[in-house]
Design a protein around this motif. Structure first.
Motif, PDB file in Angstrom:
ATOM      1  N   HIS A 154       3.818  13.562  22.613  1.00  0.00           N
ATOM      2  CA  HIS A 154       2.417  13.652  22.199  1.00  0.00           C
ATOM      3  C   HIS A 154       1.584  14.350  23.271  1.00  0.00           C
ATOM      4  N   GLY A 155       0.882  15.396  22.855  1.00  0.00           N
ATOM      5  CA  GLY A 155       0.012  16.118  23.770  1.00  0.00           C
ATOM      6  C   GLY A 155       0.707  17.203  24.575  1.00  0.00           C
ATOM      7  N   CYS A 156       2.009  17.282  24.509  1.00  0.00           N
ATOM      8  CA  CYS A 156       2.740  18.305  25.259  1.00  0.00           C
ATOM      9  C   CYS A 156       2.703  19.617  24.469  1.00  0.00           C
ATOM     10  N   ARG A 157       2.257  20.664  25.128  1.00  0.00           N
ATOM     11  CA  ARG A 157       2.178  21.982  24.503  1.00  0.00           C
ATOM     12  C   ARG A 157       3.405  22.782  24.926  1.00  0.00           C
ATOM     13  N   VAL A 158       4.214  23.191  23.943  1.00  0.00           N
ATOM     14  CA  VAL A 158       5.494  23.844  24.224  1.00  0.00           C
ATOM     15  C   VAL A 158       5.498  25.261  23.665  1.00  0.00           C
ATOM     16  N   LEU A 159       5.708  26.225  24.544  1.00  0.00           N
ATOM     17  CA  LEU A 159       5.884  27.619  24.151  1.00  0.00           C
ATOM     18  C   LEU A 159       7.343  27.804  23.755  1.00  0.00           C
ATOM     19  N   VAL A 160       7.580  28.291  22.536  1.00  0.00           N
ATOM     20  CA  VAL A 160       8.944  28.529  22.062  1.00  0.00           C
ATOM     21  C   VAL A 160       9.155  30.032  21.925  1.00  0.00           C
ATOM     22  N   ILE A 161      10.167  30.523  22.648  1.00  0.00           N
ATOM     23  CA  ILE A 161      10.524  31.934  22.626  1.00  0.00           C
ATOM     24  C   ILE A 161      11.983  32.008  22.189  1.00  0.00           C
ATOM     25  N   ILE A 177      14.125  24.096  16.490  1.00  0.00           N
ATOM     26  CA  ILE A 177      13.513  23.659  17.751  1.00  0.00           C
ATOM     27  C   ILE A 177      12.070  23.236  17.500  1.00  0.00           C
ATOM     28  N   GLU A 178      11.338  24.075  16.780  1.00  0.00           N
ATOM     29  CA  GLU A 178       9.936  23.779  16.479  1.00  0.00           C
ATOM     30  C   GLU A 178       9.797  22.450  15.728  1.00  0.00           C
ATOM     31  N   GLU A 179      10.589  22.259  14.696  1.00  0.00           N
ATOM     32  CA  GLU A 179      10.501  21.033  13.901  1.00  0.00           C
ATOM     33  C   GLU A 179      10.887  19.795  14.707  1.00  0.00           C
ATOM     34  N   ALA A 180      11.928  19.908  15.518  1.00  0.00           N
ATOM     35  CA  ALA A 180      12.353  18.765  16.339  1.00  0.00           C
ATOM     36  C   ALA A 180      11.264  18.389  17.342  1.00  0.00           C
ATOM     37  N   LEU A 181      10.677  19.376  17.992  1.00  0.00           N
ATOM     38  CA  LEU A 181       9.634  19.093  18.977  1.00  0.00           C
ATOM     39  C   LEU A 181       8.379  18.539  18.296  1.00  0.00           C
ATOM     40  N   LYS A 182       7.990  19.144  17.172  1.00  0.00           N
ATOM     41  CA  LYS A 182       6.820  18.654  16.427  1.00  0.00           C
ATOM     42  C   LYS A 182       7.016  17.214  15.974  1.00  0.00           C
ATOM     43  N   SER A 183       8.234  16.884  15.525  1.00  0.00           N
ATOM     44  CA  SER A 183       8.486  15.534  15.020  1.00  0.00           C
ATOM     45  C   SER A 183       8.356  14.485  16.121  1.00  0.00           C
ATOM     46  N   HIS A 184       8.352  14.926  17.371  1.00  0.00           N
ATOM     47  CA  HIS A 184       8.171  14.016  18.501  1.00  0.00           C
ATOM     48  C   HIS A 184       6.785  14.164  19.126  1.00  0.00           C
ATOM     49  N   GLY A 185       5.876  14.860  18.415  1.00  0.00           N
ATOM     50  CA  GLY A 185       4.486  14.911  18.833  1.00  0.00           C
ATOM     51  C   GLY A 185       4.049  16.132  19.604  1.00  0.00           C
ATOM     52  N   ALA A 186       4.944  17.085  19.850  1.00  0.00           N
ATOM     53  CA  ALA A 186       4.585  18.277  20.622  1.00  0.00           C
ATOM     54  C   ALA A 186       3.717  19.219  19.793  1.00  0.00           C
ATOM     55  N   ARG A 187       2.879  19.964  20.492  1.00  0.00           N
ATOM     56  CA  ARG A 187       2.142  21.079  19.887  1.00  0.00           C
ATOM     57  C   ARG A 187       2.922  22.340  20.218  1.00  0.00           C
ATOM     58  N   ILE A 188       3.255  23.137  19.229  1.00  0.00           N
ATOM     59  CA  ILE A 188       4.086  24.317  19.419  1.00  0.00           C
ATOM     60  C   ILE A 188       3.226  25.570  19.501  1.00  0.00           C
ATOM     61  N   ILE A 189       3.512  26.386  20.488  1.00  0.00           N
ATOM     62  CA  ILE A 189       2.921  27.713  20.604  1.00  0.00           C
ATOM     63  C   ILE A 189       4.063  28.674  20.301  1.00  0.00           C
ATOM     64  N   GLY A 190       3.918  29.447  19.255  1.00  0.00           N
ATOM     65  CA  GLY A 190       4.994  30.331  18.821  1.00  0.00           C
ATOM     66  C   GLY A 190       5.590  29.809  17.537  1.00  0.00           C
TER      67      GLY A 190
END
Length: 130
Positions: free
Chosen positions: A8-15, A25-38
């Motif tokens: 939650h609250g972690c902003r992750v750049l995915v390249i 990767i995006e869906e897995a990170l989002k499902s744990h509360g991350a904000r995805i950039i990319g």
């Protein structure tokens, strides 16, 4: 903390240039509360985004449409932003200057990457960068 909020609250750049892997990767990170950039699939776009520094950590594919992602990785190091590499190549292709960066071999287990990103986010937030 619940498993759905550990990022939650972690902003992750995915390249990542492989669409399905980037999506996983995006869906897995989002499902744990991350904000995805990319995700970003082109080196030039990824470089421009990396220079903007509005994220906490990054997941970087080593090879973006036949171009090595070293300029992006160098920019992340310059800014002190932690990241991990994902690659289909042997880890020996990674330049020595990135020796302390985790390398995930494809095919990857996206749930394991979530754990690695969680550790990097926690370290980043503990350092007070946020």
């Amino acid at each position: 903390m619940s498993s759905t909020g550990k990022l939650h609250g972690c902003r992750v750049l995915v390249i990542e240039d492989e669409y399905f892997l980037a999506n996983d990767i995006e869906e897995a990170l989002k499902s744990h509360g991350a904000r995805i950039i990319g995700p970003y699939a082109e080196l030039e776009a990824a470089c421009r985004r990396a220079e903007q520094d509005h994220f906490d950590v990054a997941v970087v594919d080593v090879n973006l449409r036949n171009k090595k992602a070293w300029p992006v990785a160098d920019e992340l190091v310059r800014q002190g932003i932690p990241f991990i590499f994902c690659t289909g190549y042997n880890a020996t292709v990674i330049p020595e200057r990135f020796a302390d960066v985790s390398v995930w071999q494809k095919p990857i287990d996206v749930l394991k990457i979530v754990e690695d990103i969680e550790l990097l986010c926690r370290m980043e937030h503990d350092d007070g960068r946020r």
